[in-house]
Design a protein around this motif. Structure first.
Motif, mmCIF file in Angstrom:
data_model
loop_
_atom_site.group_PDB
_atom_site.id
_atom_site.type_symbol
_atom_site.label_atom_id
_atom_site.label_comp_id
_atom_site.label_asym_id
_atom_site.label_seq_id
_atom_site.Cartn_x
_atom_site.Cartn_y
_atom_site.Cartn_z
ATOM 1 N N PRO A 7 0.671 -0.962 0.171
ATOM 2 C CA PRO A 7 0.596 0.235 -0.292
ATOM 3 C C PRO A 7 0.521 1.736 -0.238
ATOM 4 O O PRO A 7 2.142 1.567 0.288
ATOM 5 C CB PRO A 7 -0.361 -0.190 1.311
ATOM 6 C CG PRO A 7 0.529 -0.713 2.063
ATOM 7 C CD PRO A 7 0.925 -2.207 1.094
ATOM 8 N N THR A 8 0.273 2.158 -0.588
ATOM 9 C CA THR A 8 1.078 3.737 -0.800
ATOM 10 C C THR A 8 0.972 4.135 0.718
ATOM 11 O O THR A 8 0.231 3.961 1.789
ATOM 12 C CB THR A 8 -0.202 4.725 -1.790
ATOM 13 O OG1 THR A 8 -0.733 4.735 -1.259
ATOM 14 C CG2 THR A 8 0.002 4.250 -2.816
ATOM 15 N N LEU A 9 2.080 5.105 1.201
ATOM 16 C CA LEU A 9 2.445 5.669 2.538
ATOM 17 C C LEU A 9 1.419 6.744 2.871
ATOM 18 O O LEU A 9 1.469 7.726 1.784
ATOM 19 C CB LEU A 9 3.784 5.968 2.847
ATOM 20 C CG LEU A 9 4.280 4.693 3.553
ATOM 21 C CD1 LEU A 9 6.112 5.836 3.162
ATOM 22 C CD2 LEU A 9 4.234 3.984 3.731
ATOM 23 N N ASN A 10 0.616 7.182 3.551
ATOM 24 C CA ASN A 10 -0.398 8.085 3.407
ATOM 25 C C ASN A 10 0.411 8.833 4.685
ATOM 26 O O ASN A 10 -0.220 10.371 5.033
ATOM 27 C CB ASN A 10 -1.244 7.601 4.381
ATOM 28 C CG ASN A 10 -2.836 6.669 3.751
ATOM 29 O OD1 ASN A 10 -2.193 6.543 2.181
ATOM 30 N ND2 ASN A 10 -2.847 5.935 4.375
#
Length: 73
Positions: A7-10
């Motif tokens: 998942p992409t980093l928030n």
């Protein structure tokens, strides 16, 4: 698992700053140790790290001596 599955980093990852456990030593504590997950880790610089072996100490001294010889040339 590939990079595309992650998942992409928030938000940016947190950086943990550990200093040596020895009194008055302000060196970076890059060597941590904990006997179990229930006990918080303690951190030391290499000079004060109590769990290093003689082989590790000898290898570091050889590396430092080789670096000194290169710098003196």
């Amino acid at each position: 698992m590939s990079d595309t599955d992650k998942p992409t980093l928030n938000k940016a990852p947190q950086m943990y700053v550990h200093y040596c456990e020895e009194d008055e030593c302000m060196e970076w504590g890059g060597f941590g140790f904990s006997p179990s997950k229930a006990v918080p880790s303690r951190w030391w610089c290499w000079e004060h790290f109590p769990h290093k072996t003689n082989e590790q100490e000898k290898a570091l001294m050889e590396k430092l001596n080789a670096t000194d010889k290169v710098l003196k040339q």
